[in-house]
Each structure stands twice: as structure tokens, then as C-alpha cells.
Design a protein around this motif. Sequence first.
Motif, PDB file in Angstrom:
ATOM      1  N   GLY A 229      63.444 -65.239 -10.459  1.00 24.49           N
ATOM      2  CA  GLY A 229      62.659 -66.337 -11.017  1.00 24.49           C
ATOM      3  C   GLY A 229      61.486 -66.779 -10.164  1.00 24.49           C
ATOM      4  N   GLU A 230      61.267 -66.056  -9.071  1.00 23.21           N
ATOM      5  CA  GLU A 230      60.214 -66.464  -8.144  1.00 23.21           C
ATOM      6  C   GLU A 230      58.893 -65.748  -8.454  1.00 23.21           C
ATOM      7  N   ILE A 231      57.774 -66.399  -8.129  1.00 19.47           N
ATOM      8  CA  ILE A 231      56.480 -65.708  -8.135  1.00 19.47           C
ATOM      9  C   ILE A 231      56.069 -65.529  -6.679  1.00 19.47           C
ATOM     10  N   PHE A 232      56.063 -64.257  -6.264  1.00 15.13           N
ATOM     11  CA  PHE A 232      55.680 -63.916  -4.893  1.00 15.13           C
ATOM     12  C   PHE A 232      54.314 -63.259  -4.933  1.00 15.13           C
ATOM     13  N   SER A 233      53.383 -63.724  -4.118  1.00 16.19           N
ATOM     14  CA  SER A 233      52.032 -63.163  -4.141  1.00 16.19           C
ATOM     15  C   SER A 233      51.727 -62.389  -2.878  1.00 16.19           C
ATOM     16  N   LEU A 234      50.987 -61.313  -3.057  1.00 18.75           N
ATOM     17  CA  LEU A 234      50.415 -60.586  -1.928  1.00 18.75           C
ATOM     18  C   LEU A 234      48.915 -60.807  -1.986  1.00 18.75           C
ATOM     19  N   VAL A 235      48.365 -61.328  -0.893  1.00 24.12           N
ATOM     20  CA  VAL A 235      46.939 -61.598  -0.877  1.00 24.12           C
ATOM     21  C   VAL A 235      46.314 -60.840   0.286  1.00 24.12           C
ATOM     22  N   GLY A 236      45.104 -60.354   0.070  1.00 27.42           N
ATOM     23  CA  GLY A 236      44.417 -59.632   1.132  1.00 27.42           C
ATOM     24  C   GLY A 236      43.092 -59.128   0.613  1.00 27.42           C
ATOM     25  N   GLU A 237      42.272 -58.615   1.518  1.00 32.38           N
ATOM     26  CA  GLU A 237      40.958 -58.127   1.118  1.00 32.38           C
ATOM     27  C   GLU A 237      41.087 -56.670   0.680  1.00 32.38           C
ATOM     28  N   SER A 238      39.971 -56.084   0.219  1.00 31.42           N
ATOM     29  CA  SER A 238      40.055 -54.697  -0.222  1.00 31.42           C
ATOM     30  C   SER A 238      40.416 -53.815   0.978  1.00 31.42           C
TER      31      SER A 238
ATOM     32  N   ASP B 195      42.040 -63.757  -4.551  1.00 28.60           N
ATOM     33  CA  ASP B 195      41.514 -65.114  -4.656  1.00 28.60           C
ATOM     34  C   ASP B 195      42.578 -66.123  -4.227  1.00 28.60           C
ATOM     35  N   LEU B 196      42.326 -66.784  -3.092  1.00 25.35           N
ATOM     36  CA  LEU B 196      43.339 -67.659  -2.515  1.00 25.35           C
ATOM     37  C   LEU B 196      43.664 -68.859  -3.395  1.00 25.35           C
ATOM     38  N   SER B 197      42.662 -69.385  -4.115  1.00 21.43           N
ATOM     39  CA  SER B 197      42.946 -70.571  -4.919  1.00 21.43           C
ATOM     40  C   SER B 197      43.842 -70.197  -6.107  1.00 21.43           C
ATOM     41  N   VAL B 198      43.657 -69.002  -6.651  1.00 24.32           N
ATOM     42  CA  VAL B 198      44.513 -68.517  -7.724  1.00 24.32           C
ATOM     43  C   VAL B 198      45.945 -68.319  -7.203  1.00 24.32           C
ATOM     44  N   VAL B 199      46.048 -67.769  -6.012  1.00 27.08           N
ATOM     45  CA  VAL B 199      47.361 -67.549  -5.396  1.00 27.08           C
ATOM     46  C   VAL B 199      48.077 -68.881  -5.160  1.00 27.08           C
ATOM     47  N   ARG B 200      47.316 -69.859  -4.683  1.00 22.14           N
ATOM     48  CA  ARG B 200      47.935 -71.167  -4.420  1.00 22.14           C
ATOM     49  C   ARG B 200      48.472 -71.769  -5.716  1.00 22.14           C
ATOM     50  N   TYR B 201      47.731 -71.574  -6.795  1.00 19.18           N
ATOM     51  CA  TYR B 201      48.126 -72.177  -8.069  1.00 19.18           C
ATOM     52  C   TYR B 201      49.405 -71.553  -8.610  1.00 19.18           C
ATOM     53  N   LEU B 202      49.545 -70.242  -8.446  1.00 19.79           N
ATOM     54  CA  LEU B 202      50.631 -69.542  -9.140  1.00 19.79           C
ATOM     55  C   LEU B 202      51.900 -69.335  -8.321  1.00 19.79           C
ATOM     56  N   SER B 203      51.788 -69.339  -6.992  1.00 20.98           N
ATOM     57  CA  SER B 203      52.884 -68.750  -6.207  1.00 20.98           C
ATOM     58  C   SER B 203      53.928 -69.736  -5.726  1.00 20.98           C
ATOM     59  N   ASP B 204      55.155 -69.215  -5.565  1.00 18.44           N
ATOM     60  CA  ASP B 204      56.177 -69.933  -4.818  1.00 18.44           C
ATOM     61  C   ASP B 204      56.109 -69.529  -3.350  1.00 18.44           C
ATOM     62  N   ARG B 205      55.998 -68.205  -3.129  1.00 20.85           N
ATOM     63  CA  ARG B 205      55.857 -67.704  -1.756  1.00 20.85           C
ATOM     64  C   ARG B 205      54.703 -66.712  -1.709  1.00 20.85           C
ATOM     65  N   VAL B 206      54.156 -66.515  -0.501  1.00 23.25           N
ATOM     66  CA  VAL B 206      52.953 -65.701  -0.342  1.00 23.25           C
ATOM     67  C   VAL B 206      53.077 -64.814   0.895  1.00 23.25           C
ATOM     68  N   GLY B 207      52.620 -63.563   0.769  1.00 18.43           N
ATOM     69  CA  GLY B 207      52.485 -62.674   1.927  1.00 18.43           C
ATOM     70  C   GLY B 207      51.014 -62.320   2.093  1.00 18.43           C
ATOM     71  N   VAL B 208      50.516 -62.405   3.318  1.00 21.62           N
ATOM     72  CA  VAL B 208      49.112 -62.083   3.589  1.00 21.62           C
ATOM     73  C   VAL B 208      49.053 -60.698   4.214  1.00 21.62           C
ATOM     74  N   MET B 209      48.264 -59.797   3.638  1.00 25.87           N
ATOM     75  CA  MET B 209      48.189 -58.430   4.156  1.00 25.87           C
ATOM     76  C   MET B 209      46.867 -58.177   4.860  1.00 25.87           C
ATOM     77  N   TYR B 210      46.940 -57.402   5.924  1.00 23.97           N
ATOM     78  CA  TYR B 210      45.742 -56.956   6.635  1.00 23.97           C
ATOM     79  C   TYR B 210      45.993 -55.534   7.104  1.00 23.97           C
ATOM     80  N   LEU B 211      45.168 -54.614   6.657  1.00 22.27           N
ATOM     81  CA  LEU B 211      45.260 -53.199   7.034  1.00 22.27           C
ATOM     82  C   LEU B 211      46.689 -52.657   6.950  1.00 22.27           C
ATOM     83  N   GLY B 212      47.324 -52.874   5.811  1.00 18.69           N
ATOM     84  CA  GLY B 212      48.615 -52.247   5.555  1.00 18.69           C
ATOM     85  C   GLY B 212      49.823 -53.037   5.993  1.00 18.69           C
ATOM     86  N   ARG B 213      49.612 -54.077   6.803  1.00 13.21           N
ATOM     87  CA  ARG B 213      50.759 -54.852   7.286  1.00 13.21           C
ATOM     88  C   ARG B 213      50.766 -56.249   6.688  1.00 13.21           C
TER      89      ARG B 213
END
Lengths: 349, 332
Positions: free
Chosen positions: B46-55, B219-237
Motif C-alpha cells: 500500500g506504499e508509494i515509494f519514489s526513486l528520484v535522481g537526474e538523468s 521532479d522533486l515537488s511531484v515526488v513530495r506530493y505523491l510519496s510515502d518514502r523516497v530514495g535518492v539515486m546518484y550514479l547507480g547508487r
Amino acid sequence: MATVLGTAAGTVGTSAAPPILDVRSLTTTIPTARGTLTVVDDVSFAVAQGECFGLVGESGSGKSMTLRSILGLIPPPGRVASGEVRHAGRDLVRLSQRELNRIRGREIAMIVQDAVSALNPVYRIGRQIGEPMLEHRIVKGARSARARAVALMAKVGIPAPEKRVDDFPHQFSGGMCQRVVIATALACDPGLLLADEPTTALDVTIQDQILKLLVALQRDLGLSLLLVTHDMGVVAQTCQRVAVMYAGQIVELVRTDALFRQPRHPYTAGLLNCVPRLDGPAVRLKPIPGAPPDLAAPPSGCRFHPRCPLATEACRSQRPELVEVAPGHFSRCIRHHEMPPDLWKRLDA
Amino acid sequence: MPEPLLQVTGLSKHFGGHRGLVARLGGVPAPRLVAVDDVSFSIARGEIFSLVGESGSGKTTLGRTILRLVEPTSGHIVFDGTDITTLRPAQLRKARRQIQMIFQDPVSSLNPRLTVRQMLGEVLRVHAVRPASQVQARIAELLALVGLPADSIDRTPKHFSGGQRQRIGIARALAVEPRFIVADEPVSAVDVSVQSQIMNLLLDLRERLGLTLLFIAHDLSVVRYLSDRVGVMYLGRIVEVGSRDQLFSAPRHPYTRALLSAAPRPDPNHRATIAAITGEPPSPLNPPSGCHFHTRCPLATDLCRSVAPLPELVAPGHEVRCHHHDHAAVTA
């Protein structure tokens, strides 16, 4: 009679100097199989000397078409049907392509969204930045063009410019390509820069760098900037004044701070209300219902009336004019004075 | 703590780097790109988990690897107690009834020659979710569920706006009654005024159908609106993971802080509180040693250049990969 929107006393700065760009009742049409589309519909605004002016809207709102119309870049059979674009005492709409070529890149330069495809992959960077200088004869010979290219690359923040001047575009990242495009636009010291979504294709940390660069250039070189974007955040952080476009028309035009503090058009208010925020309480967003209209069959009267919570019979039948609702604040809404501040918050999503 | 619906452990995906014939004969091996680098996380029911990061951060590859549209190089994906990394094709097809995907581009992800009826009918037939007699009723039900008018059923994609096309994409994903959806940038190609409609639809569907979502976005503001938890990715990690409030109100990784600071805010009076991040993301073909972020990090030391930080728990549910996360907290 054409009014010079927003250059009335006291809007931005107090300079009495004529605007660097004065667009009056510009209308651009494109014939299609489904009828003639009026993609730019009676658009008037003026950009003051040294100002950053924003055109903001969604896809199909006419913001990019307005920009292209200014420089005569509407591909046939599309054409500027009427209106004026006044710049340095001339009406650009009436100039021939040959006459426009003397202005493009020299007095008015343009930055496009997709920097990577704007660059020619088989020419070295230095040659591309140097080309407009040679074309407009502002330098003598390839050697001085190259020297100036290196200086411009340094100015736009490309590291080790004397080494990179001989590289090809594929050796540059997207953000660095956008810096090259900016350097090319600055090559002939133009007074006015038209920027069409210059950061939309870039990652957020790079977007931040490019926007800061544009603001610094505007300040340091006294450039005037006409910036097209769909992003209210970009507007808030770069533009002094802004025009909001919807279905080919300007629906609101005002100083940026006033637009965010007290929008006077229901579309602007709805747009500001439905973008998620990075700060403040996380409340459920109230979307604007429906979708932007099809320009082949635009709604009667006010183009926004099918999506507007304030719409009345008059909005359906009567085409609203852009009127000054407060000093320097223009709105194309006949009910602007009845617009409650919490217009969109009351609605059930 | 209840068992998570999805548990990803040590997942990696490398592209290239094969020791082909030429390499074995003494040539240069093909360059190896580590798109996903030893990633672990879990998503509760039931959770929305987001992965956010640049291209180039690997978020899309990671999403596709979970559906095994891309085969992982190593690691495990356990969905509802079953390790799907080792499933054979027939079993995998069955598992995909549980896991569906919503794509970014609502134009190119829909067949332009099929009507909505054909598109949704095909999914229902292939997965045999309903007997043939109930297919039409189910299509009508799906259209209502995603807020499309009933008369859209015999139209092809070109007759729909961008937002409506994305609704078709969502209906297609929901057709097989999945429990888990990977949504890859579902609102980034949609107009601003329509974006919030689609986001509210996803939130409503989660409530009504009890869905679990992996949401991939830049888009961080979209992630903030939708997510329960968030993971931030940078170069594969994944460099930081935590609840929405932890990530947005008390970020501990310098990269997360930089991302938040760089995002343009619709507020003319907003002033950034920390210095802008300099430089560009390095090439994933040749990532920096140690902590991948050290080349752009204001806090970087010799330790960062030589040793990759391990995930450290800084608060319940809040993990950071940074040698200096304490320092980062002080210089806010």
C-alpha cells in the motif's frame, strides 16, 4: 489603437527609454487540413531595456510561436497575419528575409531548447561560435573569431576554453552544449536575447546553473531577455515581468511578484494552485478540470470558459479584452473584480 | 514489522564489459557501465515509494529491472515472498499479472492504430483475466475507473489529449488487476494544468484498489506530493532513503540538499539557503572513486575520494551514504 502594454510609467524601473521590443496585436495563423489555426491571437507586450520578460504557458498556448513570429521564423504556409513587432525604430514584420538576416544573431539572438541538436555535429565548437561574428563582420578573420570564441566560452562558464574550443559537440554534455549555444548567441553582442525553454531539457542542478548564468549575463551585459517557459518556478526566479498565455492569447500580464501574490485571471490562479510545492503543508491539489482547447475548434467567447469556475453566460458569448485592472496589471477576464482569492480552493476535485 | 511486498537486495545491472573475442585476443574490453550498483530497498504493502535522481542516475534501469524487462546482473528481487529474479519465462508471465508498468510517454507507448477497446481487450485476452463474455464490461469499468468518458472506447490515441492518453496507459496497466505498479515519470510529459489530475488519480487508485507503487521521477515537488518514502539515486547508487518528511524536511546527504536547493520554486521571494552545486554529473562509464559525489561535494575529504561510504542509519527508516552526514546536518 494599440497600447504599449506594461511600459506605462512605474511598471518596471522608471526608465523613460523606449522598449527594446514592442509587440503590438501580433496574430499568426497556420493553415491546416482542419482549418486555419490562430496560434498567436492579438498578442501585445513590450520588453523594457535590460528587463527579463517571461512568456509562460502550456503546450499549444502560443508562447514559442510568438517568439518565432518576432524573428520571422514561422515556417510557411504559416504566417504573421497582422500586427507589428517594433525594434529599434523598425517593424520587423515588414522586413524581408534578407533584411531580417542582418538583425538575427546581430541585434536579436535566440537560444533554443534542444542545444544538442542546435549544434552542427561536424563543426568544431570554436567555428560554430565564430560563424555569426564572421557573417556579421564584427571581427576580421578566423583568428580573431577564434580568440573571441575562447573569451565567450570563458564568460559562459566552460572550463578550459582554450583546450575545448577545438572539440566537437559530441564531446560536450547537454549542459555544456547549452552554454555553447548561449556563447554563440552572445557572439555579436546582441541587445536582446530570445530564449525558448532554455533549460527544459536539462537536469535540475544544471538548470539552476544555466538560469543563474542567464541572470548574470542580463545584469552584467545589460541584456534584455525574452524567456519562454512552461515552468512557474523558472518565471519566479528569473523574470521581472511575465505574460501568461492560454490558447494563443495573453490572459494576464504583470510584474512577477504581483502575479504570484495576487493573480487576476482564473487560469493563472488555477495554474499556481495546482503545482505541487517543495515547502509548506502537503495538501491535496485542486486540478483545473479538462484540458487546453483544440485550436482548430476554440471555445466561443473566453477561451478558458469551459474550465473556469467563474464562467457565466457572458463568458460564453463575449470575447474578453485584455484590460488594465490595476496599474501595470492586465487581465483578460470580465469577472476579474469578482475573483475571490480562494477561487480554486473551494472546489471539490 | 509486516513483510514488505517488494524486497530488493544487492541489485546490480551492468551493461557492456563483455570479454569478447577481440578482448581475449589482446584488444581493449568494451567499456562497462554500472547502471545500478548494489541497490537494496523494500516497499511496504500500500506504499508509494519514489526513486528520484537526474538523468543517468539509474532510476529507470532499476525500475525496468524489477519487472525483468532488463535482466539484473546480480542481486535479488523478492515479490510477495517469491524470488522473481530466477523465474522462468512462463512463471514470469504469471508474475507480471501482479506487476505492471506505466510509461512516461503516453504517445509512443500506445499503438496509434488500435482503439481503446482493442488495446485493453488484448491485455485481458492475453492474460485471460476475464472470460470472453465479460471483456466488454471490464473495459467499460476500466474507463470509468481512470475517468475517461464511455464513448472513448472506439477511438484511437490521436483523438485524445496528452492527459487522456496517460489515463489510457493507466487503464492498460490496471486491466490485469495488478497489486504493484512501476510508474516511470508518468506525469513529466503531461501539461502542468493536467499533471495534478493524473497525480490525484494515482493517489485515488492506491486508496480504492490497495495498490503499491514504485514511482520514478526527476521532479522533486511531484515526488513530495505523491510519496510515502523516497530514495535518492546518484550514479547507480541510492545515496539517501527515508520517509517523505525526513527527505524533504531533514535531508542528510549533501546531494539531496543540493537537489532541493536547485529546484526552481514558484515563489519570487524564495532565496536558496545553500550554495548551488557546481560541475556536472560525471560519466557513469567512469564514475569517481570512493563516494561518487565527491567531485561535486562541498564536504569532500580524502576519505570520500578513496572509500565508498556504506549506508548508515541516522534515524529510524532514514539511511544515508555519506561519511560526513553529521556535518551536513550542522551546516544546514
